[in-house]
Design an enzyme around this catalytic site. Structure first.
Site: not given
Ligand code: IOT
Ligand code: MG
Ligand code: MG
Length: 511
Positions: A346, A380, A441
């Site tokens: 992430y 996040e 991606k």
């Protein structure tokens, strides 16, 4: 044992008072054992509830001497560097909290400028309280203060009712909507609060690099490889087997490859839904590396039912962020068995502008600058996304050193030879299959069908196409009001019902 692999505490609710401690009870989203602590100092008392992994006493999450007490949730990654300036006995015997205490003795509140970690900390010192976040604010920290008491928590919901009209306002911190008197400590900051006055001075301990560096291709590639390798290594406990949440994209596959080399072996885990998955691409990486790999399929109906849990855990009102986090929360909640240390990919797309699919360099750097200026408060990276089911997660791309490097590379190293995230792809090329290195991606919200499934849910309730984004915002906001502000159990909040009420409201508004 497995749990030695985890930080001493996942979170805390702490209360500092001039005298007479208070151990406040708390309903965290974080799952774990609650341990009360009361640290009576010369000039104040720090009481807290720590939430931590069952069977792992949170001793090293606290440290004290006569005038200073430290509590830390999370962990420090540059312990060796810190010990090299503090001397060989630093951090002994206490671990990370003791290390912070030793660092505070040497540097005062500037101590936090030296730390590379994933943590939130509270320090009682004299008649002051210091509240510190890591550079990314990756462990959210909230505060409210009134006459004679400073209360701080890693979850805003636990401060509901603590603030109110008598709460002191903080100019430098963001209010939390719906929770009067509650503020979020900025990322990469120390708030220094006077216990008597309630006034705070906020010091930044980190800022995203604004300058860009020109580097030779080979040097840049080597630097990225070295920095990431260190960050992954610092996140693996000796003897432990980390779990990598693996999509088969370059970001998580790079982490998997480096973790596999560092730890000797890893487990990997992929999630998909009945609508969409990236199983083939993740499996290719797992086979290449020889990881112990597992796939979890979450039916879309179940996925959407986890929206209240996601908002409850993230305490975020950003609908895009919630769409990225929802599939991950569903994955962590489906991950049964013992508590795990989880490494993710992430955040790689933020300094490298991977989300923007932008090939023009000016626009690419605009995206990087914007995203690096706006991440604070989105939550996040919050560990609560995984600690809600007992697992600890950590994000090597947002290691302070990796991030400093990636952000600062000139845009032409990020987009090169027609490839996005070029420098990262080149850095990982030897360790991964060619198809992984060149794979375009795909966002987690796309690969799992989350964005389209959430849209469909709204369209089926009669929300017009053009209002879907607004409706998502309203759904997320309502979920925030219910689970964070009003403290409702997310298991008792129905996504379908909230969606229906938002759709009805929109229809009435439109009529
Ligand atoms: P993406 O980069 O696709 O996924 C983030 C991480 O989640 C992956 O590296 C991987 O560790 C895990 N993951 C993703 N998909 C799966 C899967 N199917 N199974 C298991 N694990 C998986 C959104 C995004 O594109 O996610 N996140 C961006 C940044 C968000 C924007 N934020 C901001 N502008 N402030 C990111 O950089 O990660
Ligand atoms: Mg990514
Ligand atoms: Mg992806």
């Amino acid at each position: 044992s497995q749990s030695q692999d985890l930080p001493a505490a996942f979170g805390f609710l702490a209360s500092a008072r001039p005298s007479g401690g208070r151990i406040p009870p708390a309903a965290f989203a974080t799952r774990g054992t609650h341990t009360g602590v009361e640290l009576s100092l010369r000039s104040q008392t720090l009481g807290a509830t720590l939430v931590h992994a069952p069977g792992l006493p949170p001793d090293s999450a606290q440290a004290r001497d006569t005038d200073t007490a430290v509590l830390i949730a999370g962990e420090i990654y540059n312990r060796d560097d810190l010990c090299s300036v503090l001397g060989p006995r630093a951090g002994q015997p206490g671990g990370d909290a003791q290390l912070l205490l030793d660092l505070l003795h040497r540097y005062g509140p500037h101590a936090f400028r030296l730390v590379n970690g994933r943590f939130a900390a509270v320090v009682s010192i004299g008649r002051r309280v210091l509240l510190a976040t890591d550079h990314a604010g990756s462990v959210p920290l909230y505060v409210c203060a009134g006459p004679g008491e400073v209360t701080a928590s890693t979850e805003a919901k636990t401060l509901a009712g603590h603030g109110g009209p008598r709460g002191f306002p903080f100019a430098d911190a963001r209010r939390v909507r719906g929770l009067p008197g509650v503020y979020q400590v900025p990322a990469g900051a120390v708030m220094d609060i006077g216990l008597d006055s309630g006034t705070a001075e906020t010091h930044r301990t980190w800022a995203p690099p604004l300058a860009r560096r020109i580097m030779d291709e080979d040097d840049a590639v080597a630097a990225v490889r070295t920095a990431l390798d260190r960050a992954v290594g610092a996140r693996i406990a000796p003897g432990g087997t980390p779990l990598v949440v693996l999509s088969g994209g370059i970001d998580s596959s790079g982490v998997a490859a480096l973790a596999h080399r560092a730890a000797g072996s890893i487990d990997s885990l992929s999630m998909g839904t009945d609508v969409s998955d990236e199983f083939v691409q993740a499996r290719a990486v797992a086979d290449h590396l020889g990881t112990r790999h597992r796939e979890i399929t979450v039916p879309t109906a179940d996925l959407l039912r986890q929206l209240p849990y996601t908002v409850w855990a993230a305490e975020s009102e950003d609908p895009h962020i919630i769409e990225y986090l929802l599939p991950l929360v569903a994955l962590y909640r489906a991950l049964d068995g013992p508590a795990r240390r989880v490494l993710t990919g992430y955040g790689a797309d933020i300094p490298l502008a991977g989300m923007h699919r932008e090939d023009r360099l000016p626009n690419l750097d605009t995206a990087v600058a914007y995203d690096m200026a706006t991440y604070d408060g989105l939550n996040e990276m919050s560990p609560v996304l995984s600690t809600l089911s007992g697992h600890w997660s950590t994000h090597p791309y947002w290691d302070r050193d990796v991030l400093d490097l990636l952000v600062s590379l000139e845009a032409g190293l990020k987009r090169r030879y027609g490839r996005d995230k070029w420098v990262l792809r080149a850095a990982m090329a030897e360790l991964l299959p060619e198809q992984t290195v060149t794979r375009p991606k795909l966002g987690v919200h796309e690969g799992s069908g989350t964005t389209s499934s959430f849209s469909l849910l709204l369209l089926e309730e009669g929300v017009p196409e053009r209002s879907v984004d607004m409706a998502k915002q309203q759904v997320v906001r309502e979920l925030f009001d219910r689970t964070v502000v009003a403290g409702q159990d997310p298991g008792e909040v129905s996504t379908a019902e909230v969606v229906r009420s938002v759709a009805d409201r929109l229809e009435r508004g439109a009529a």
